[in-house]
Design a protein around this motif. Structure first.
Motif, PDB file in Angstrom:
ATOM      1  N   TYR A  12      29.169  -6.864  41.383  1.00 43.71           N
ATOM      2  CA  TYR A  12      30.005  -6.197  40.599  1.00 43.71           C
ATOM      3  C   TYR A  12      29.963  -6.046  39.150  1.00 43.71           C
ATOM      4  CZ  TYR A  12      32.364  -4.688  44.663  1.00 43.71           C
ATOM      5  OH  TYR A  12      32.918  -4.039  46.038  1.00 43.71           O
ATOM      6  N   ASP A  35      33.244  -1.121  46.780  1.00 41.73           N
ATOM      7  CA  ASP A  35      34.771  -0.825  46.550  1.00 41.73           C
ATOM      8  C   ASP A  35      35.043  -0.767  45.165  1.00 41.73           C
ATOM      9  OD1 ASP A  35      37.573  -0.625  46.707  1.00 41.73           O
ATOM     10  OD2 ASP A  35      38.010  -2.611  47.852  1.00 41.73           O
ATOM     11  N   ASN A  37      37.655   0.047  43.731  1.00 45.49           N
ATOM     12  CA  ASN A  37      38.993  -0.342  43.482  1.00 45.49           C
ATOM     13  C   ASN A  37      39.335  -1.872  43.364  1.00 45.49           C
ATOM     14  OD1 ASN A  37      40.025   2.385  42.826  1.00 45.49           O
ATOM     15  ND2 ASN A  37      39.948   2.671  44.983  1.00 45.49           N
ATOM     16  N   LEU A  38      38.101  -2.517  43.798  1.00 47.14           N
ATOM     17  CA  LEU A  38      38.536  -3.999  43.940  1.00 47.14           C
ATOM     18  C   LEU A  38      38.703  -4.675  42.566  1.00 47.14           C
ATOM     19  CD1 LEU A  38      38.353  -6.320  45.993  1.00 47.14           C
ATOM     20  CD2 LEU A  38      35.729  -6.453  45.639  1.00 47.14           C
ATOM     21  N   PRO A  39      39.653  -5.433  42.215  1.00 47.90           N
ATOM     22  CA  PRO A  39      39.999  -6.005  41.011  1.00 47.90           C
ATOM     23  C   PRO A  39      39.380  -7.080  40.884  1.00 47.90           C
ATOM     24  CG  PRO A  39      41.908  -6.116  42.315  1.00 47.90           C
ATOM     25  CD  PRO A  39      40.953  -5.483  43.457  1.00 47.90           C
ATOM     26  N   ARG A  77      43.743  -7.886  36.530  1.00 49.17           N
ATOM     27  CA  ARG A  77      42.321  -7.909  37.066  1.00 49.17           C
ATOM     28  C   ARG A  77      41.968  -6.485  37.093  1.00 49.17           C
ATOM     29  NH1 ARG A  77      42.255 -12.128  35.826  1.00 49.17           N
ATOM     30  NH2 ARG A  77      41.859 -14.373  37.048  1.00 49.17           N
ATOM     31  N   TYR A  78      40.714  -6.169  36.605  1.00 50.28           N
ATOM     32  CA  TYR A  78      40.021  -4.840  36.428  1.00 50.28           C
ATOM     33  C   TYR A  78      39.043  -4.510  37.567  1.00 50.28           C
ATOM     34  CZ  TYR A  78      42.458  -4.763  31.984  1.00 50.28           C
ATOM     35  OH  TYR A  78      43.212  -4.716  30.871  1.00 50.28           O
ATOM     36  N   SER A  79      38.891  -3.496  37.741  1.00 49.01           N
ATOM     37  CA  SER A  79      38.080  -2.989  38.965  1.00 49.01           C
ATOM     38  C   SER A  79      36.942  -2.130  38.202  1.00 49.01           C
ATOM     39  CB  SER A  79      38.738  -2.116  40.123  1.00 49.01           C
ATOM     40  OG  SER A  79      39.273  -0.732  39.354  1.00 49.01           O
TER      41      SER A  79
END
Length: 186
Positions: A12, A35, A37-39, A77-79
């Motif tokens: 990521y 994904d 949107n996964l933070p 937590r950022y995605s």
């Protein structure tokens, strides 16, 4: 909040760098099965990635421009989607001199446009080519049938039988627990 193992986090992070450098976009990440949107990124990581002061990130959060998810302890937590929005916001405000209200509206329209393109791409897929996966928190996402098949082949799969003898969905280990079932489209 979902725990992400080190190897997945590195993948990521590499994709986030590509977003920042404009070598990739969210559509490609989504198509690659990520994904978006996964933070996974902390304020410090995103600040270093995008060369933005952490206080600016906190200000964007307070203004509702980029609103990251929070851990149980309240940490941001950022995605990948947040990183992409942040990069777009920086370009619009610094390069185009657009105020934050304008940036907010442009980002909303850009996201709507991206979602419509995504729906159009997915509507063109052959019937039965899509399955849905639910993580242990019950969040459902759409995955390509070949991705689900590769998970089955590369991961431990357990099949359960219901009390009536019918087969239940398979539980697949893939960075987090997933339940996958096929859905016919079209």
């Amino acid at each position: 909040m979902v725990k992400v193992d080190r190897q997945v986090r590195q993948m990521y992070l590499a994709y986030a760098r590509a977003l920042v450098d404009q070598r990739a976009d969210l559509d490609a990440a989504d198509d690659d099965g990520m994904d978006i949107n996964l933070p996974v990124f902390s304020v410090g990581q995103v600040g270093r990635l995008a060369d933005i002061h952490p206080q600016t990130l906190r200000q964007y959060d307070r203004l509702g421009l980029i609103v990251p998810r929070r851990t149980d302890g309240g940490a941001r937590r950022y995605s990948l989607r947040d990183v992409d929005r942040l990069c777009q916001a920086q370009r619009l405000s610094q390069d185009e001199s657009i105020n934050l209200a304008g940036v907010t509206r442009i980002l909303a329209l850009a996201e709507e446009n991206r979602q419509l393109r995504r729906q159009l791409r997915r509507s063109r897929r052959p019937a039965g080519s899509v399955v849905f996966a639910a993580d242990s928190d019950g969040e459902v996402s759409e995955v390509e049938r070949y991705e689900a098949r590769s998970w089955r082949e590369s991961s431990a799969v357990t099949r359960r039988s219901g009390s009536d003898g019918r087969r239940m969905p398979a539980t697949i280990s893939h960075s987090r627990s997933l339940v996958v079932w096929g859905v016919r489209r079209g």
